[in-house]
Design a protein around this motif. Structure first.
Motif, PDB file in Angstrom:
ATOM      1  N   TYR A  40      35.557 -44.140   0.555  1.00  0.00           N
ATOM      2  CA  TYR A  40      35.021 -45.502   0.634  1.00  0.00           C
ATOM      3  C   TYR A  40      35.176 -46.046   2.064  1.00  0.00           C
ATOM      4  CZ  TYR A  40      34.232 -50.375  -0.694  1.00  0.00           C
ATOM      5  OH  TYR A  40      33.739 -51.651  -0.805  1.00  0.00           O
ATOM      6  N   SER A  41      36.351 -45.880   2.646  1.00  0.00           N
ATOM      7  CA  SER A  41      36.586 -46.328   4.022  1.00  0.00           C
ATOM      8  C   SER A  41      35.682 -45.592   5.003  1.00  0.00           C
ATOM      9  CB  SER A  41      38.049 -46.107   4.416  1.00  0.00           C
ATOM     10  OG  SER A  41      38.889 -46.926   3.658  1.00  0.00           O
ATOM     11  N   HIS A  42      35.516 -44.280   4.809  1.00  0.00           N
ATOM     12  CA  HIS A  42      34.658 -43.458   5.665  1.00  0.00           C
ATOM     13  C   HIS A  42      33.230 -44.008   5.686  1.00  0.00           C
ATOM     14  CE1 HIS A  42      32.730 -39.911   7.392  1.00  0.00           C
ATOM     15  NE2 HIS A  42      32.004 -39.789   6.289  1.00  0.00           N
ATOM     16  N   PHE A  43      32.681 -44.272   4.511  1.00  0.00           N
ATOM     17  CA  PHE A  43      31.322 -44.809   4.447  1.00  0.00           C
ATOM     18  C   PHE A  43      31.249 -46.183   5.103  1.00  0.00           C
ATOM     19  CE2 PHE A  43      30.297 -41.983   0.658  1.00  0.00           C
ATOM     20  CZ  PHE A  43      29.400 -41.212   1.356  1.00  0.00           C
ATOM     21  N   ASN A  44      32.192 -47.038   4.805  1.00  0.00           N
ATOM     22  CA  ASN A  44      32.150 -48.393   5.360  1.00  0.00           C
ATOM     23  C   ASN A  44      32.342 -48.408   6.865  1.00  0.00           C
ATOM     24  OD1 ASN A  44      31.776 -50.583   3.177  1.00  0.00           O
ATOM     25  ND2 ASN A  44      33.062 -49.035   2.229  1.00  0.00           N
ATOM     26  N   ARG A  45      33.209 -47.535   7.390  1.00  0.00           N
ATOM     27  CA  ARG A  45      33.388 -47.430   8.854  1.00  0.00           C
ATOM     28  C   ARG A  45      32.095 -47.006   9.527  1.00  0.00           C
ATOM     29  NH1 ARG A  45      38.082 -44.607   7.472  1.00  0.00           N
ATOM     30  NH2 ARG A  45      37.076 -42.648   8.042  1.00  0.00           N
ATOM     31  N   ASN A  46      31.269 -46.254   8.796  1.00  0.00           N
ATOM     32  CA  ASN A  46      30.029 -45.731   9.358  1.00  0.00           C
ATOM     33  C   ASN A  46      28.798 -46.543   8.968  1.00  0.00           C
ATOM     34  OD1 ASN A  46      30.592 -43.099  10.894  1.00  0.00           O
ATOM     35  ND2 ASN A  46      31.904 -42.964   9.082  1.00  0.00           N
ATOM     36  N   GLY A  47      29.000 -47.740   8.433  1.00  0.00           N
ATOM     37  CA  GLY A  47      27.894 -48.649   8.152  1.00  0.00           C
ATOM     38  C   GLY A  47      27.037 -48.298   6.953  1.00  0.00           C
ATOM     39  N   VAL A  48      27.552 -47.471   6.051  1.00  0.00           N
ATOM     40  CA  VAL A  48      26.792 -47.104   4.854  1.00  0.00           C
ATOM     41  C   VAL A  48      26.948 -48.199   3.810  1.00  0.00           C
ATOM     42  CG1 VAL A  48      26.566 -45.406   2.990  1.00  0.00           C
ATOM     43  CG2 VAL A  48      27.111 -44.651   5.316  1.00  0.00           C
ATOM     44  N   ARG A  49      25.830 -48.591   3.216  1.00  0.00           N
ATOM     45  CA  ARG A  49      25.856 -49.622   2.173  1.00  0.00           C
ATOM     46  C   ARG A  49      26.478 -49.052   0.902  1.00  0.00           C
ATOM     47  NH1 ARG A  49      20.235 -51.754   0.636  1.00  0.00           N
ATOM     48  NH2 ARG A  49      20.607 -51.084  -1.486  1.00  0.00           N
ATOM     49  N   THR A  50      27.528 -49.731   0.402  1.00  0.00           N
ATOM     50  CA  THR A  50      28.222 -49.278  -0.803  1.00  0.00           C
ATOM     51  C   THR A  50      28.435 -50.453  -1.754  1.00  0.00           C
ATOM     52  OG1 THR A  50      30.447 -49.757   0.023  1.00  0.00           O
ATOM     53  CG2 THR A  50      29.554 -47.567   0.518  1.00  0.00           C
ATOM     54  N   SER A  51      28.715 -50.100  -2.998  1.00  0.00           N
ATOM     55  CA  SER A  51      29.205 -51.102  -3.949  1.00  0.00           C
ATOM     56  C   SER A  51      30.716 -51.182  -3.767  1.00  0.00           C
ATOM     57  CB  SER A  51      28.863 -50.678  -5.381  1.00  0.00           C
ATOM     58  OG  SER A  51      29.606 -49.519  -5.736  1.00  0.00           O
ATOM     59  N   GLU A  52      31.343 -52.058  -4.505  1.00  0.00           N
ATOM     60  CA  GLU A  52      32.807 -52.106  -4.526  1.00  0.00           C
ATOM     61  C   GLU A  52      33.330 -50.931  -5.348  1.00  0.00           C
ATOM     62  OE1 GLU A  52      34.762 -54.313  -2.859  1.00  0.00           O
ATOM     63  OE2 GLU A  52      32.880 -55.032  -1.999  1.00  0.00           O
ATOM     64  N   ILE A  53      34.560 -50.524  -5.124  1.00  0.00           N
ATOM     65  CA  ILE A  53      35.183 -49.504  -5.972  1.00  0.00           C
ATOM     66  C   ILE A  53      35.443 -50.132  -7.332  1.00  0.00           C
ATOM     67  CG2 ILE A  53      37.209 -48.056  -6.360  1.00  0.00           C
ATOM     68  CD1 ILE A  53      37.465 -47.752  -3.337  1.00  0.00           C
ATOM     69  N   ASP A  54      35.028 -49.428  -8.378  1.00  0.00           N
ATOM     70  CA  ASP A  54      35.220 -49.892  -9.748  1.00  0.00           C
ATOM     71  C   ASP A  54      36.052 -48.849 -10.482  1.00  0.00           C
ATOM     72  OD1 ASP A  54      34.995 -51.481 -11.996  1.00  0.00           O
ATOM     73  OD2 ASP A  54      32.813 -51.437 -12.060  1.00  0.00           O
ATOM     74  N   GLU A  55      36.534 -49.196 -11.646  1.00  0.00           N
ATOM     75  CA  GLU A  55      37.359 -48.266 -12.421  1.00  0.00           C
ATOM     76  C   GLU A  55      36.941 -48.302 -13.877  1.00  0.00           C
ATOM     77  OE1 GLU A  55      42.066 -47.458 -13.394  1.00  0.00           O
ATOM     78  OE2 GLU A  55      41.521 -48.646 -11.650  1.00  0.00           O
ATOM     79  N   TRP A  56      36.945 -47.131 -14.505  1.00  0.00           N
ATOM     80  CA  TRP A  56      36.660 -47.015 -15.923  1.00  0.00           C
ATOM     81  C   TRP A  56      37.520 -45.894 -16.488  1.00  0.00           C
ATOM     82  CZ3 TRP A  56      34.473 -43.027 -18.896  1.00  0.00           C
ATOM     83  CH2 TRP A  56      34.201 -43.377 -20.222  1.00  0.00           C
TER      84      TRP A  56
END
Length: 138
Positions: free
Chosen positions: A83-99
């Motif tokens: 998640y951090s890797h994608f966000n550091r690189n400007g990739v659009r993500t959702s929030e981390i969710d749990e199920w």
């Protein structure tokens, strides 16, 4: 008898997408063909192909009118680092969710293709070690 060999992703700019997937997912180029390129994951036998298309194609299906699902997901050992890797690189993500103990988030590639990233949960029947035990007991 059967195994998943490759998954294919439609892309409108093959050159740009090759670099994006190599940089963000760490895939390695196997070979190219007219209109496409094949990759391998360093730690997985399933291969991935990028296929040049004229306009974006759907890479998800509708569950109901408000919820969609990608055709496949990417498995990681450390979801927080991914998640951090994608966000550091400007990739659009959702929030981390749990199920049910599994954590996951979605991300979007340059063509708007949505994908999920999931972690494995110890003790889950879907954990690779549990599946391996089932395979060995057949």
């Amino acid at each position: 008898m059967f195994k998943v060999g490759s998954v294919f992703i439609p892309v409108t700019d093959l050159k740009k997408s090759k670099k994006w997937y190599q940089d963000l997912l760490g895939v390695k180029l196997i070979d190219e063909w007219d209109g496409g390129a094949g990759f391998y994951f360093p730690d997985c036998p399933t291969q991935m192909g990028l296929v040049q298309v004229e306009k974006p194609q759907p890479s998800e299906f509708s569950i109901d009118k408000n919820k969609k699902n990608s055709y496949y997901n990417f498995l990681v050992a450390d979801i927080d680092e991914a998640y951090s890797h994608f966000n550091r690189n400007g990739v659009r993500t959702s929030e981390i969710d749990e199920w049910d103990g599994m954590k996951f988030f979605d991300f979007i590639d340059p063509d708007g293709n949505p994908f999920s990233v999931v972690n494995e949960v110890e003790g889950s029947p879907f954990h690779r070690e549990e599946v391996k035990r089932m395979q060995e007991n057949e």
